[in-house]
Design an enzyme around this catalytic site. Structure first.
Site, mmCIF file in Angstrom:
data_model
loop_
_atom_site.group_PDB
_atom_site.id
_atom_site.type_symbol
_atom_site.label_atom_id
_atom_site.label_comp_id
_atom_site.label_asym_id
_atom_site.label_seq_id
_atom_site.Cartn_x
_atom_site.Cartn_y
_atom_site.Cartn_z
ATOM 1 N N LYS A 69 0.856 -1.191 0.000
ATOM 2 C CA LYS A 69 0.000 0.000 0.000
ATOM 3 C C LYS A 69 0.890 1.239 0.000
ATOM 4 C CE LYS A 69 -3.074 2.729 3.044
ATOM 5 N NZ LYS A 69 -3.874 2.780 4.297
ATOM 6 N N ASP B 75 -2.542 10.356 3.555
ATOM 7 C CA ASP B 75 -3.932 9.943 3.784
ATOM 8 C C ASP B 75 -4.629 10.954 4.687
ATOM 9 O OD1 ASP B 75 -6.328 8.659 4.170
ATOM 10 O OD2 ASP B 75 -5.501 7.079 5.477
ATOM 11 N N LYS C 30 -9.955 12.944 8.404
ATOM 12 C CA LYS C 30 -9.438 12.601 9.729
ATOM 13 C C LYS C 30 -9.404 13.837 10.620
ATOM 14 C CE LYS C 30 -6.247 8.935 8.213
ATOM 15 N NZ LYS C 30 -6.831 7.818 8.965
ATOM 16 N N ASP D 83 1.810 6.660 5.332
ATOM 17 C CA ASP D 83 0.822 5.653 4.944
ATOM 18 C C ASP D 83 1.240 4.892 3.686
ATOM 19 O OD1 ASP D 83 -1.495 4.321 5.579
ATOM 20 O OD2 ASP D 83 -2.831 5.714 4.540
ATOM 21 N N ASP E 125 -12.052 7.024 4.245
ATOM 22 C CA ASP E 125 -10.799 6.836 4.982
ATOM 23 C C ASP E 125 -10.369 5.365 5.007
ATOM 24 O OD1 ASP E 125 -8.570 7.517 6.396
ATOM 25 O OD2 ASP E 125 -9.611 7.837 8.308
ATOM 26 N N GLU F 172 -9.329 3.605 2.660
ATOM 27 C CA GLU F 172 -8.906 3.672 1.257
ATOM 28 C C GLU F 172 -7.851 2.637 0.898
ATOM 29 O OE1 GLU F 172 -7.528 5.328 3.589
ATOM 30 O OE2 GLU F 172 -5.401 5.092 3.119
ATOM 31 N N ARG G 124 -7.586 -0.503 1.439
ATOM 32 C CA ARG G 124 -8.099 -1.765 0.888
ATOM 33 C C ARG G 124 -8.556 -1.604 -0.558
ATOM 34 N NH1 ARG G 124 -12.178 -2.082 5.861
ATOM 35 N NH2 ARG G 124 -10.455 -0.867 6.701
HETATM 36 N N1 BES Z 1 -3.949 4.703 7.025
HETATM 37 C C1 BES Z 1 -5.025 4.436 7.905
HETATM 38 C C2 BES Z 1 -4.664 3.466 9.034
HETATM 39 C C3 BES Z 1 -3.644 3.932 10.020
HETATM 40 C C4 BES Z 1 -4.035 4.441 11.243
HETATM 41 C C5 BES Z 1 -2.298 3.788 9.768
HETATM 42 C C6 BES Z 1 -3.102 4.836 12.170
HETATM 43 C C7 BES Z 1 -1.357 4.190 10.694
HETATM 44 C C8 BES Z 1 -1.758 4.718 11.892
HETATM 45 C C9 BES Z 1 -6.177 3.841 7.130
HETATM 46 O O1 BES Z 1 -6.302 4.274 5.822
HETATM 47 C C10 BES Z 1 -7.433 4.225 7.843
HETATM 48 O O2 BES Z 1 -7.706 5.387 7.906
HETATM 49 N N2 BES Z 1 -8.156 3.244 8.342
HETATM 50 C C11 BES Z 1 -9.376 3.488 9.045
HETATM 51 C C12 BES Z 1 -10.389 2.488 8.575
HETATM 52 C C13 BES Z 1 -11.776 2.732 9.084
HETATM 53 C C14 BES Z 1 -12.323 3.999 8.504
HETATM 54 C C15 BES Z 1 -12.639 1.556 8.721
HETATM 55 C C16 BES Z 1 -9.091 3.305 10.533
HETATM 56 O O3 BES Z 1 -8.339 2.408 10.893
HETATM 57 O O4 BES Z 1 -9.592 4.099 11.315
HETATM 58 ZN ZN ZN Z 2 -4.618 4.922 4.901
HETATM 59 MN MN MN Z 3 -7.403 6.062 5.682
#
Ligand code: BES
Ligand code: ZN
Ligand code: MN
Length: 501
Positions: free
Chosen positions: A268, A273, A280, A291, A350, A352, A354
């Site tokens: 990825k 992000d 966020k 990210d 968010d 994204e 996947r």
């Molecule tokens: N890049 C983030 C995950 C992340 C969080 C990486 C903290 C490093 C540190 C990912 O894209 C994300 O935002 N995931 C969300 C998914 C949710 C919206 C289902 C998350 O984990 O909150």
């Molecule tokens: Zn992300």
């Molecule tokens: Mn995200």
């Protein structure tokens, strides 16, 4: 940031100037070098050891600044203890500790001496080479954007690391492959540490392109080429960004049989992000420059494999994009058709990563028919909640593959913890209007994300490493002081070397 420190392996002898770090094992068996130095200094060294109750315990150290009657700037004695330094990664930690003990030296030279206490382990070529590697790893410093301060101050900087050993030729040989590993780790760290304004998807792809110099075959798909292949899920993530998305493919064909099915590693690479329209909160958002830790690992790994001319066929594929909110950005509720033909309802923009991986996995499996595929992604906050920064989450549809990865994790110290997949988790991402939705609700967030990816891998042996906790914002360790530690390069290099070469 390439290292500026020259590494030299010398025949066992005591230097007259600079800093010496003497590695000793246990108090009863002080060896010849220590005795000699002590005698020359009129007993100052044994006095210093007595005063600080130094007995050679693991990680204990004594420092004597400008020892009497000697030209040395410093003599540092570091204890190794009596046991437990077996793996290469343990010896790298020793090197890291040496680095921590030597801040600077007026001559710019530090020499590591391994005391001869009749234990051959400390003289093994791989171990001496690992001390050097660990030293450099710990000393990595991303100071590209510093114009003042300690990290750009050249005074007393270490320029040469010398290691005394019995067979310099043999150590030099062992060092070559470890130095290839180090160079790959440094590349991954650089990529993770770069800010989002400097390193967008296009710039990242160009860094991957540089591996061509090492004999890696690099192909980069632009947005129109991805659109032609139907990669709408990946493209949907980038559609709110001014910057174009890219897919980079890096091929290393090192196996004796160049037709042998490749191993595929997918990363990825969201270069920043923001969350997109599901934006966020501001606190800590700057960390989201990291990210792309998965893609950084894949790229660093390809560098290592090429540098050490690994005897394996490996394909690295990275999905590069930026997730921004904008008039053109995708919205919650949108439905996109992925390259596989499966449709996705985007509940939360968010989630994204996947979407990026769905198309990258479909492309990789469909194009290269790999014998296995491993993806790495800073995918979920949920894996941080579960495992913190100690372990990366491992999800797999194949026990043999999972066990091999776990083993490589233990060996390298880049540890994995296996997490569950299952039908009940899978059901949580069924959508009312599309084949699936891109999030599964409040619970088991790392598992529902993995479940989403599993819908794109079919029967191919597959493992997913959720490195959200380990791939960025890393705490300092024995061999890293870098925000991006380069997690995964050592792990996968070991996994490939152990099982596929
Ligand atoms: N890049 C983030 C995950 C992340 C969080 C990486 C903290 C490093 C540190 C990912 O894209 C994300 O935002 N995931 C969300 C998914 C949710 C919206 C289902 C998350 O984990 O909150
Ligand atoms: Zn992300
Ligand atoms: Mn995200």
């Amino acid at each position: 940031m390439e290292t500026q420190i020259a590494v030299e392996f010398l025949d066992q002898k005591i230097p007259e100037t600079g800093t010496i770090v003497l590695l000793v094992a246990s108090k009863k068996k002080w060896g010849a070098s220590l005795k000699k130095l002590d005698k020359q200094s009129g007993g100052q060294i044994s006095k210093a050891m007595a005063v600080s109750s130094f007995e050679g315990e693991k990680n204990d150290s004594v420092e004597i600044v400008s020892p009497a009657n000697l030209e040395l700037s410093r003599l540092i004695i570091l204890g190794l203890g009596d046991a437990g330094i077996e793996e290469t990664s343990d010896w790298m930690k020793v090197g890291g500790r040496v680095s921590g003990l030597v801040k600077s030296d007026p001559t710019g030279t530090v020499t590591v001496l391994v005391e001869d206490i009749g234990k051959d382990l400390a003289f093994r070529a791989e171990n001496i080479a690992a001390i050097a590697t660990g030293f450099l790893m710990k000393r990595y410093d991303f100071n590209l954007y510093k114009t003042t301060g300690k990290s750009v101050d050249k005074k007393g900087q270490i320029k040469t690391l010398a290691l005394a050993c019995r067979d310099p030729k043999k150590v030099t040989k062992a060092y070559q492959s470890l130095d290839a590993l180090r160079a790959g780790v440094f590349m991954a760290r650089d990529l993770v540490n770069e800010p989002g304004n400097i390193l967008g998807p296009v710039e990242f792809a160009l860094r991957a392109r540089e591996l061509e110099k090492l004999g890696v075959n690099v192909t980069i798909l632009d947005e129109s080429e991805m659109a032609a292949k139907g990669m709408n899920a990946l493209l949907a993530v980038g559609q709110g960004s001014e910057r174009e998305s890219r897919l980079a493919i890096m091929q290393w064909n090192g196996a004796e049989n160049s037709k042998e099915k490749p191993l595929a590693i997918v990363g990825k690479g969201v270069t920043f992000d923001t969350g997109g329209i599901s934006i966020k909160p501001p606190g800590g958002m700057e960390d989201m420059k990291g990210d792309m830790g998965g893609a950084a690992c894949v790229t660093g790994l390809m560098r290592t494999l090429a540098l050490r001319k690994a005897k394996a066929n490996v394909i690295g594929v990275i999905g590069l994009t930026e997730n921004m909110p904008d008039g053109k950005a995708q919205r919650p509720g949108d439905v996109v058709t992925s390259m596989s033909g499966q449709t996705i309802e985007v509940i939360n923009t968010d989630a994204e990563g996947r979407l990026v991986l769905a198309d990258a996995l479909t492309f990789t499996i469909g194009t290269y028919n790999p014998r296995l595929v491993i993806d790495l992604a800073t995918l979920t906050g949920a894996i941080l909640v579960a495992l913190g920064k100690e372990y990366a989450g491992l999800f797999s549809n194949n026990d043999r593959l999972a066990n091999r990865l776990l083993k490589a994790g233990d060996k390298t110290g880049e540890k994995l913890w296996r997490m569950p997949l299952g039908k009940k988790y899978d059901k949580l991402i069924d959508s009312r209007i599309a084949d699936m939705k891109n999030m599964g609700g409040r619970f088991a967030g790392a598992s529902t994300a993995a479940q989403f990816l599993q819908r794109y891998v079919g029967n191919t042996p597959w493992a997913h490493l959720d490195i959200a906790g380990t791939g960025m914002a890393s705490p300092k360790s024995d061999i890293s002081s870098s925000w991006g530690s380069g997690f995964g390069v050592q792990l996968l290099n070991e996994f490939i070397a152990q099982n596929y070469e």
